[in-house]
Design a protein around this motif. Structure first.
Motif, short mmCIF file in Angstrom:
data_model
loop_
_atom_site.label_atom_id
_atom_site.label_comp_id
_atom_site.label_asym_id
_atom_site.label_seq_id
_atom_site.Cartn_x
_atom_site.Cartn_y
_atom_site.Cartn_z
N GLU A 198 0.83 -1.21 0.00
CA GLU A 198 0.00 0.00 0.00
C GLU A 198 0.86 1.26 0.00
O GLU A 198 0.56 2.23 -0.69
CB GLU A 198 -0.95 0.00 1.19
CG GLU A 198 -2.02 1.06 1.10
CD GLU A 198 -2.86 0.99 -0.16
OE1 GLU A 198 -3.04 2.04 -0.79
OE2 GLU A 198 -3.33 -0.11 -0.52
N THR B 144 0.95 4.02 -2.96
CA THR B 144 0.66 5.43 -2.67
C THR B 144 1.80 6.32 -3.16
O THR B 144 1.55 7.39 -3.72
CB THR B 144 0.41 5.64 -1.16
OG1 THR B 144 -0.60 4.72 -0.72
CG2 THR B 144 -0.06 7.05 -0.87
N ASN C 192 -5.37 3.64 6.86
CA ASN C 192 -6.36 3.70 5.77
C ASN C 192 -5.80 4.55 4.64
O ASN C 192 -4.74 5.17 4.77
CB ASN C 192 -7.70 4.26 6.28
CG ASN C 192 -7.56 5.66 6.84
OD1 ASN C 192 -6.99 6.55 6.22
ND2 ASN C 192 -8.10 5.88 8.04
N LEU C 193 -6.50 4.56 3.51
CA LEU C 193 -6.01 5.23 2.31
C LEU C 193 -5.69 6.70 2.54
O LEU C 193 -4.65 7.18 2.10
CB LEU C 193 -7.04 5.08 1.18
CG LEU C 193 -6.63 5.61 -0.18
CD1 LEU C 193 -5.35 4.93 -0.67
CD2 LEU C 193 -7.74 5.43 -1.19
N GLU C 194 -6.54 7.40 3.25
CA GLU C 194 -6.30 8.83 3.51
C GLU C 194 -5.03 9.03 4.33
O GLU C 194 -4.24 9.94 4.07
CB GLU C 194 -7.52 9.45 4.21
CG GLU C 194 -7.54 10.94 4.16
CD GLU C 194 -7.53 11.52 2.75
OE1 GLU C 194 -6.85 12.56 2.58
OE2 GLU C 194 -8.15 10.97 1.83
N TYR D 188 -2.44 6.98 4.41
CA TYR D 188 -1.31 6.68 3.52
C TYR D 188 -0.97 7.91 2.69
O TYR D 188 0.19 8.28 2.56
CB TYR D 188 -1.62 5.50 2.59
CG TYR D 188 -1.39 4.15 3.22
CD1 TYR D 188 -0.12 3.58 3.26
CD2 TYR D 188 -2.45 3.43 3.77
CE1 TYR D 188 0.09 2.34 3.83
CE2 TYR D 188 -2.25 2.18 4.35
CZ TYR D 188 -0.98 1.65 4.38
OH TYR D 188 -0.76 0.42 4.95
N LYS D 189 -1.99 8.55 2.13
CA LYS D 189 -1.76 9.76 1.33
C LYS D 189 -1.08 10.83 2.17
O LYS D 189 -0.16 11.50 1.71
CB LYS D 189 -3.09 10.30 0.77
CG LYS D 189 -3.68 9.48 -0.33
CD LYS D 189 -4.99 10.11 -0.77
CE LYS D 189 -5.75 9.24 -1.73
NZ LYS D 189 -7.08 9.78 -2.05
#
Length: 190
Positions: free
Chosen positions: A67, A71, A167-169, A171-172
């Motif tokens: 992940e 990213t 979570n994805l946010e 990671y960003k």
């Protein structure tokens, strides 16, 4: 003449690629410089953005590594990412030992602290944090799920502690923080 609102739009657009301070410097150069000076300033930032960054990820959580790599791939930071789950192998890579004698020196080293196993892993990390010889100027970033576990590493003056994303946010946000850190770090050390 361009009005203030248009300059703000230009600065906002540049902030998507550069950190806020660099975007402001570039807009000021554009406002006050002759074309030659502005082109020189712009080329300096373009080189900084387009230089590939060698990143070494050290950790033993395959899902997390995938992940984080994905990213980074979606970010605007051009990077070459290598990873290992074995801290002993990481030490060989970082210090160019044995079969890694010709291994490129990383520009950034990122440790997934929660996955480092036992005292051997901690010893290697401490060795790296001392920033000996060839990695003296390489920033070390430690991702952690609990700052109390890494508090003792403060004596080595780590470059950056970040909370391990879930979570994805997150990671960003972590990748954006690393990107901004890198752009500022390279500007300060050139």
């Amino acid at each position: 003449m361009v009005d203030t609102d248009e300059w703000n739009v230009v600065e906002t657009i540049l902030s998507n690629v550069l950190n806020e301070n660099d975007a402001e410097k570039l807009v000021n150069a554009l406002k006050t410089s002759v074309k030659h000076d502005f082109v020189k300033t712009l080329n300096g930032y373009a080189n900084k953005i387009n230089e590939p960054v060698e990143i070494l990820l050290v950790g033993n959580d395959p899902k997390f590594m995938r992940e984080l790599i994905a990213t980074f791939g979606r970010s605007k930071l051009i990077s070459s990412i290598r990873f290992t789950g074995a801290v002993e192998e990481a030490e060989k890579m970082i210090f160019q030992l044995n079969e890694y004698a010709d291994f490129p020196i990383a520009n950034i080293i990122i440790f997934d602290f929660p996955t480092l196993q036992g005292t051997a892993g901690l010893k290697v990390l401490e060795n790296i944090m001392k920033k000996k010889n060839i990695i003296k100027s390489v920033p070390v970033i430690i991702l952690t799920d609990d700052f109390e576990k890494v508090k003792h590493l403060e004596k080595y003056h780590p470059d950056l502690f970040l909370t391990k994303p879930n979570n994805l946010e997150e990671y960003k946000n972590v990748v954006e923080t690393i990107k901004e850190f890198w752009l500022t770090y390279t500007a300060d050390n050139k």
